[in-house]
Structure formats: C-alpha cells, structure tokens
Design a protein around this motif. Structure first.
Motif, short mmCIF file in Angstrom:
data_model
loop_
_atom_site.label_atom_id
_atom_site.label_comp_id
_atom_site.label_asym_id
_atom_site.label_seq_id
_atom_site.Cartn_x
_atom_site.Cartn_y
_atom_site.Cartn_z
N ASP A 132 -6.98 -4.73 -0.13
CA ASP A 132 -5.99 -5.73 0.28
C ASP A 132 -4.93 -5.22 1.27
O ASP A 132 -4.01 -5.96 1.61
CB ASP A 132 -5.28 -6.32 -0.95
CG ASP A 132 -6.24 -7.10 -1.84
OD1 ASP A 132 -7.24 -7.62 -1.29
OD2 ASP A 132 -6.01 -7.18 -3.05
N VAL A 133 -5.03 -3.98 1.73
CA VAL A 133 -4.14 -3.50 2.79
C VAL A 133 -4.50 -4.23 4.08
O VAL A 133 -5.68 -4.35 4.44
CB VAL A 133 -4.26 -1.98 2.98
CG1 VAL A 133 -3.58 -1.53 4.27
CG2 VAL A 133 -3.64 -1.26 1.79
N ARG A 134 -3.49 -4.71 4.80
CA ARG A 134 -3.73 -5.50 6.01
C ARG A 134 -3.40 -4.67 7.25
O ARG A 134 -2.37 -3.98 7.31
CB ARG A 134 -2.89 -6.77 6.02
CG ARG A 134 -3.13 -7.68 4.83
CD ARG A 134 -2.46 -9.03 5.02
NE ARG A 134 -3.10 -9.81 6.06
CZ ARG A 134 -4.18 -10.59 5.87
NH1 ARG A 134 -4.71 -10.69 4.66
NH2 ARG A 134 -4.69 -11.27 6.86
N VAL A 135 -4.31 -4.74 8.23
CA VAL A 135 -4.16 -4.02 9.50
C VAL A 135 -4.35 -5.02 10.64
O VAL A 135 -5.27 -5.85 10.60
CB VAL A 135 -5.18 -2.88 9.62
CG1 VAL A 135 -5.06 -2.18 10.98
CG2 VAL A 135 -5.01 -1.87 8.49
N LEU A 136 -3.49 -4.93 11.64
CA LEU A 136 -3.64 -5.76 12.85
C LEU A 136 -4.16 -4.88 13.98
O LEU A 136 -3.56 -3.85 14.30
CB LEU A 136 -2.29 -6.37 13.25
CG LEU A 136 -2.31 -7.22 14.53
CD1 LEU A 136 -3.17 -8.48 14.34
CD2 LEU A 136 -0.90 -7.60 14.96
#
Length: 257
Positions: A132-136
């Motif tokens: 669930d870690v978010r990266v753009l």
C-alpha cells in the motif's frame, strides 16, 4: 583529442551543456537533438499531483527534464515535507537540488555507480516500498501526451505490493531535420563524425528521419548497454558503451579516433 566532431543527440537544453563540457575536455562537439521536448498538452494532472503530494511516499523522476517540467506547477503553499525523491542519475539529482529539494530527501545511485538506470535506482529504494505504499512516477509522454518509456520500475513497485501512479510532465517528439542538420547526420552516417547516444529513442528517431541510410560506416558511443544494443541493431559499425560521466565519455570517444 579526436579529429572527428562528436554529434550530441540529447534534447536541445541538455545537449548544449554536454557540448560545452566535451569542448572543455578538448573534444570538438556539436548538437543535433534527436528528441524534441514540448510541454504536456494537459496540465491539470500536474496541478492535481501537487495538490495530492502528501498521498505519496516517494516521487520517481525519469530525467532532469521531468523534474524541470513538474516543478513548474508547484504552488507557493506546496510542501515537500515527508516525501522521498528518486533520481535515476546525477543529472536528475542536480535538477532536484536546483528545484529546492533537500539533498537528504533524494535517493539516487552513487556517483561512482557503473550505470544510471531504473535497476540501479531500485537497488537503493526497494526497501521503501511495501504493501500500500504509493509512488508517483513523473515521466515524459508521446506526441498525444500518453506515457512513454520503460515500465520496469513501475512493475517492480507492483510486485512489491505498492501502488504507483504516473503523470506526464512533458512530451517527447521526433525531430524534423533541416538541410544543415541533415548534412551533419550524413557526416555521422559516413564516419566523418562520432555519434553520442543517451537514448534508444534517439536512434529510432534518426532512422525514421533518414530512411534508407546505412549505418555500417558510422561510429557511436552509447551511455547504456540497452542503447548499445539498439545501435547494433540499427547497424552501427564501431561502438563503445560507457557510463554518462565525462571522463568515461572522453575515453570512449578518444578510443574511436
């Protein structure tokens, strides 16, 4: 010092710096950009990304150009706090520093790395990605503004259980060569100049711009093994592959003299 000029094929702004650096090192160089950089056609996703920056644990930038175009849309109240900034190489890291990102918030391959790419970056940052870690991912797009480029790192984020979004900060277009540029390209094709490639896309654009031209007499330096493979596939005769660091470039260029 080589007797043949080096043709720098990076986009215009980057090519100018590379030409200057090579000339300072005693290498005659001239720019022939084979990728044209244009702004994104739809800027709302860029503005939205800044509004939602706190949703992301990290932002990954594919190039210095991605940094420059993305940061154009930073608002006065947009904070960088709590976010990591991933850079694939030293040029991208320098662009982040110029944009005001603190050095201790940037992750990048070390200056002595043997390669600067997504694989080398992932070695540095993979521990930051879990479920669930978010990266753009901030990258370039094609003429229509659709994301373009390798998805290797995006796939690694998926495999690690993270979530990734993509925003197109600029577009990469093929060039239209004028008479002078075409003459320079023919010098390169016939071995009177040495090509410097830092993108497989530049090689493909060159082939499209000069259909029917044979490249077996051409010499080239490529800054990554994948780019070298593209040059070999296009038929380039003499080829050197090295890191995009000035000393390595000069040594490779001089070895072709």
């Amino acid at each position: 010092m080589t007797g043949r000029p080096v043709i720098v094929t990076r986009p215009a702004r980057e090519a100018a710096q590379w030409v200057s650096d090579l000339r300072a090192a005693g290498i005659e160089a001239v720019a022939l950009p084979l990728i044209v950089i244009e702004p994104a056609t739809d800027i709302e996703p860029l503005r939205a990304a800044w509004r939602q920056l706190s949703d992301y644990a990290a932002l990954m930038f594919v190039s210095a150009t991605a940094v420059e175009h993305f940061f154009q849309y930073r608002g006065a109240a947009d904070s960088l706090a709590g976010c990591r900034f991933w850079a694939t190489g030293p040029g991208t890291k320098r662009a982040l520093l110029r944009a005001g990102v603190p050095s201790d918030s940037i992750d990048a391959p070390p200056p002595e790395a043997t390669r600067f790419d997504s694989e080398a970056l992932w070695e540095r940052v993979h521990a930051q990605v879990s479920k669930d870690v978010r990266v753009l991912i901030v990258r370039g797009g094609d003429e229509a503004g659709q994301p373009a480029g390798r998805d290797w790192l995006a796939n690694e984020i998926d495999a690690a259980g993270g979530h990734r979004d993509t925003v197109v900060a600029y577009r990469r277009l093929p060039p239209s060569l004028d008479v002078v540029q075409h003459r320079l390209a023919m010098d390169g094709a016939e071995g009177r100049a040495i090509w410097l490639f830092s993108s497989s896309e530049a090689i493909a654009n060159l082939q499209r711009a000069m259909p029917g031209v044979q490249w077996h007499a051409a010499s080239a330096v490529a800054t990554h093994a994948r780019i070298g493979e593209a040059a070999r596939g296009a038929g380039f005769g003499a080829l050197r592959v090295c890191t995009p660091l000035l000393d390595a470039l000069v040594a490779s260029i001089e070895s072709l003299a």
